[in-house]
Design an enzyme around this catalytic site. Structure first.
Site, short mmCIF file in Angstrom:
data_model
loop_
_atom_site.label_atom_id
_atom_site.label_comp_id
_atom_site.label_asym_id
_atom_site.label_seq_id
_atom_site.Cartn_x
_atom_site.Cartn_y
_atom_site.Cartn_z
N GLU A 288 0.83 -1.22 0.00
CA GLU A 288 0.00 0.00 0.00
C GLU A 288 0.86 1.26 0.00
OE1 GLU A 288 -2.95 0.23 3.11
OE2 GLU A 288 -4.35 -1.03 2.01
N HIS A 309 8.99 -26.47 -1.98
CA HIS A 309 8.39 -27.61 -2.68
C HIS A 309 7.19 -27.20 -3.52
CE1 HIS A 309 10.88 -30.59 -0.54
NE2 HIS A 309 11.00 -29.56 0.28
N LYS A 423 -14.14 -0.36 -3.95
CA LYS A 423 -15.23 0.00 -3.03
C LYS A 423 -16.34 0.74 -3.76
CE LYS A 423 -12.27 0.64 1.02
NZ LYS A 423 -11.75 1.62 1.98
O1 PA5 Z 1 -3.61 1.06 5.72
C1 PA5 Z 1 -4.77 1.44 5.63
O2 PA5 Z 1 -5.09 2.58 5.97
C2 PA5 Z 1 -5.90 0.52 5.17
O3 PA5 Z 1 -5.47 -0.65 4.62
C3 PA5 Z 1 -6.80 0.24 6.33
O4 PA5 Z 1 -6.04 -0.28 7.38
C4 PA5 Z 1 -7.95 -0.72 6.04
O5 PA5 Z 1 -8.59 -0.37 4.87
C5 PA5 Z 1 -8.95 -0.71 7.20
O6 PA5 Z 1 -9.43 0.58 7.40
P1 PA5 Z 1 -10.22 1.02 8.69
O7 PA5 Z 1 -9.32 0.85 9.88
O8 PA5 Z 1 -10.55 2.45 8.46
O9 PA5 Z 1 -11.44 0.15 8.78
#
Ligand code: PA5
Length: 447
Positions: A288, A309, A423
Site C-alpha cells: 500500500e 516444494h 469500493k
Molecule cells: O492502511 C490502511 O489505511 C488501510 O489498509 C486500512 O487499514 C484498512 O482499509 C482498514 O481501514 P479502517 O481501519 O478504516 O477500517
C-alpha cells in the site's frame, strides 16, 4: 540493544557499487524528509515517535482492560481488516503456541478474527463456535466506515446481545476508532462502549503499536511492554543513526538499487512458520505504501522449506525479476534432536544427534546460495530469536524501512488512493445512494 542485522553480501554481485552509492547518497536527505516532516503525507508521521511517547499509564490501562476481557472470555474476536487486523495477528501468531487452540486447557483466551473477509461460510462457522463459548470482542476501524468489519460487527453484535442481553453485551465490546468521525464512533458513543482512539497522524498500516494492535495482543497474553521496548530501541537507534550505515537504511537502499535494476518483485522469506503473518502485515505495509503511480516493488512471501516444494522451481529458474529478503532467526526457543535408528532404513543416521534447527539452518544457507547462483539476490535480516522484544524491533525496522524506501521511490508512502476503486464499484452494484450513475455504467459492462 539493536540486534537486527542486514547482511548485503548476496546483493553485491547484482548491483554495482555505483548504484548502491547513488541511493546511499540519498539516505541522509531521506531521513531528514521524515524527521523534519518535509515530504508528502507528512501529517501521517505519528508512528515515528509512538514508542517513545507511550506512557506507563496508557500501557497499564490497556493491560487492565485486556485482563478484564480475558477473565470473561474463552474466545476474543478481533473484528477488523487491513491495518486494523494484520498487525495484531502478526504479533499474536509470532508469539503464541502454534497449536494453542488444540492444547488449550481452558485457562487461555483464544483469539479469532472476523471482518477481514465477507465469506458467509466463515462467519456462520465462527458463530457456531461462539454459540458454545464465552466471548467478547474488539471492533477496530480507524475510519469507522469500512464495509467488511461493519457488516461482521452488525452480525456479531446481534449474536452477542441475544446470548448475554444488551447490558452485559456492552461490557464485552471494545471499540477502537477515530476520535470523532465515522459510524463506529457514533455507535460506540450511543451504546457507551469502552472506546480507544487512534490518532489522526497514524495510518492504518502503521498502527500496530496503538490500541489497534496492543489491545488484542495484550488479550492474547503477550507482554506489550517488551514489544514496545523493542520498537523503542529501534526508534532510538534510527534517531541516532540517520546515515547509510544504519541497518534500516541498508535495507531500503538495497531494495531501491535492486528495483531500478529490474528486480521488481520482493519475496519475504522465513524458515519459521510462526512468522507467516509478519509477512502478511509486511505485504500490506509495503504494497500500500509503494504501489502507486505505476511504480513499486511487488511484495510477496514464502515460508521455507515448505514453499521450496511449491515455489522453489520458479524462484530458481523462472523470470529473473525477483529478489528475496530473509528473516533469519538465530536461535529457536524449543529443542529437539533427530534420533539414531538401529536399522537406518530411512538413511537419516548421517544427521542423527543434530538439532532440527541445525538442519533448518543448513537448508537456509543452501537455499540462499542456490538462489543467488540462480540470479535471485538475497538480503538477510538476522534476528537473535523470536520474542516480544525482537518482534517490536522488527516492526519498527520495517516501518522506517518502508518510509525511507517509499520516499526514495518518490511516492507518498502514507496514502492508498487505489483502495477506493473496488469500493466504489461495490457500493454502486449494491445499490448505495449516490452511486446510481456508476452502477448504470458498470451494469452495461457486465451484461
Ligand atoms: O492502511 C490502511 O489505511 C488501510 O489498509 C486500512 O487499514 C484498512 O482499509 C482498514 O481501514 P479502517 O481501519 O478504516 O477500517
Amino acid at each position: 540493544m539493536i540486534q537486527t542485522k542486514t547482511n548485503l553480501k548476496h546483493i553485491r554481485s547484482f548491483v554495482t557499487d555505483e548504484q548502491l552509492l547513488e541511493y546511499e547518497n540519498k539516505i541522509e536527505n531521506t531521513f531528514k524528509t521524515i524527521y523534519d516532516k518535509l515530504g508528502a503525507g507528512n501529517d501521517f508521521l505519528g508512528w515515528v515517535t509512538l514508542p517513545s511517547e507511550m506512557t506507563k499509564d496508557f500501557i497499564k490501562d490497556i493491560k487492565n482492560q485486556a485482563e478484564l476481557l480475558r477473565k470473561k472470555s474463552e474466545v476474543f474476536v478481533v473484528v477488523g481488516i487491513g491495518g486494523s487486523y494484520l498487525g495484531a495477528r502478526a504479533v499474536i501468531e509470532s508469539l503464541t503456541h502454534q497449536f494453542s487452540s488444540l492444547i488449550n486447557k481452558g485457562d487461555e483466551t483464544q483469539i479469532v478474527y472476523a471482518g477481514h473477509n465477507m465469506s458467509e461460510d466463515y462467519l456462520v462457522e465462527l458463530l457456531e463456535l461462539l454459540d458454545n463459548k464465552d466471548y467478547s470482542m474488539a471492533v477496530i476501524s480507524k475510519s469507522g466506515t469500512t464495509t467488511e468489519p461493519a457488516v461482521a460487527f452488525r452480525i456479531l453484535k446481534n449474536h452477542l446481545e441475544n446470548k448475554y442481553g444488551k447490558e452485559e453485551a456492552k461490557t464485552r465490546i471494545v471499540a477502537i476508532t477515530d476520535k470523532e468521525r465515522g459510524a463506529l464512533k457514533t455507535l460506540a458513543n450511543t451504546e457507551c462502549y469502552k472506546t480507544y482512539i487512534v490518532s489522526d497522524n497514524v495510518g492504518g498500516r502503521y498502527s500496530v503499536l496503538t490500541p489497534v494492535g496492543l489491545l488484542p495482543i495484550a488479550v492474547a497474553g503477550i507482554d506489550i511492554e517488551e514489544l514496545v521496548n523493542g520498537a523503542l530501541a529501534m526508534e532510538n537507534y534510527c534517531k541516532e543513526n540517520r546515515n547509510s550505515d544504519n541497518v534500516v537504511a541498508k535495507y531500503a537502499v538495497a531494495r531501491q538499487a535492486l528495483y531500478h535494476d529490474g528486480k521488481t518483485n520482493e519475496i519475504l522469506v522465513s524458515y519459521e512458520p510462526r512468522l507467516s503473518y509478519i509477512a502478511e502485515w509486511w505485504k500490506q505495509l509495503y504494497g500500500e505504501s509503494e504501489g502507486k503511480e505505476g511504480k513499486g516493488i511487488f511484495p510477496a512471501s514464502d515460508i521455507f522449506t515448505t514453499d521450496l516444494h511449491s515455489m522453489g522451481q520458479y524462484i530458481q529458474e523462472g523470470l529473473r525479476n525477483l529478489f528475496e529478503t530473509i528473516i533469519s532467526v538465530e536461535k529457536p526457543s524449543r529443542e529437539i534432536r533427530i534420533p539414531l535408528a538401529d536399522n537406518d532404513l530411512d538413511q537419516l543416521n548421517y544427521i542423527a544427534g543434530k538439532r532440527l534447527s541445525e538442519v533448518n539452518r543448513t537448508a537456509e544457507t543452501a537455499t540462499i546460495l542456490a538462489h543467488v547462483d540462480g540470479g535471485v539476490p538475497n538480503i538477510i535480516i538476522q534476528i537473535p530469536e523470536i520474542s516480544a522484544r525482537t518482534i517490536g524491533e522488527l516492526i519498527y525496522f520495517f516501518e522506517m524501512g518502508c518510509a525511507l524506501s517509499g520516499y526514495m521511490l518518490e511516492v507518498n508512502p502514507f496514502d492508498q488512493p487505489g483502495v477506493e476503486a473496488y469500493k466504489k464499484n461495490m457500493f454502486a452494484l449494491l445499490g448505495k445512494k449516490g452511486f446510481e450513475e456508476r452502477a448504470a455504467a458498470l451494469r452495461e459492462r457486465i451484461k
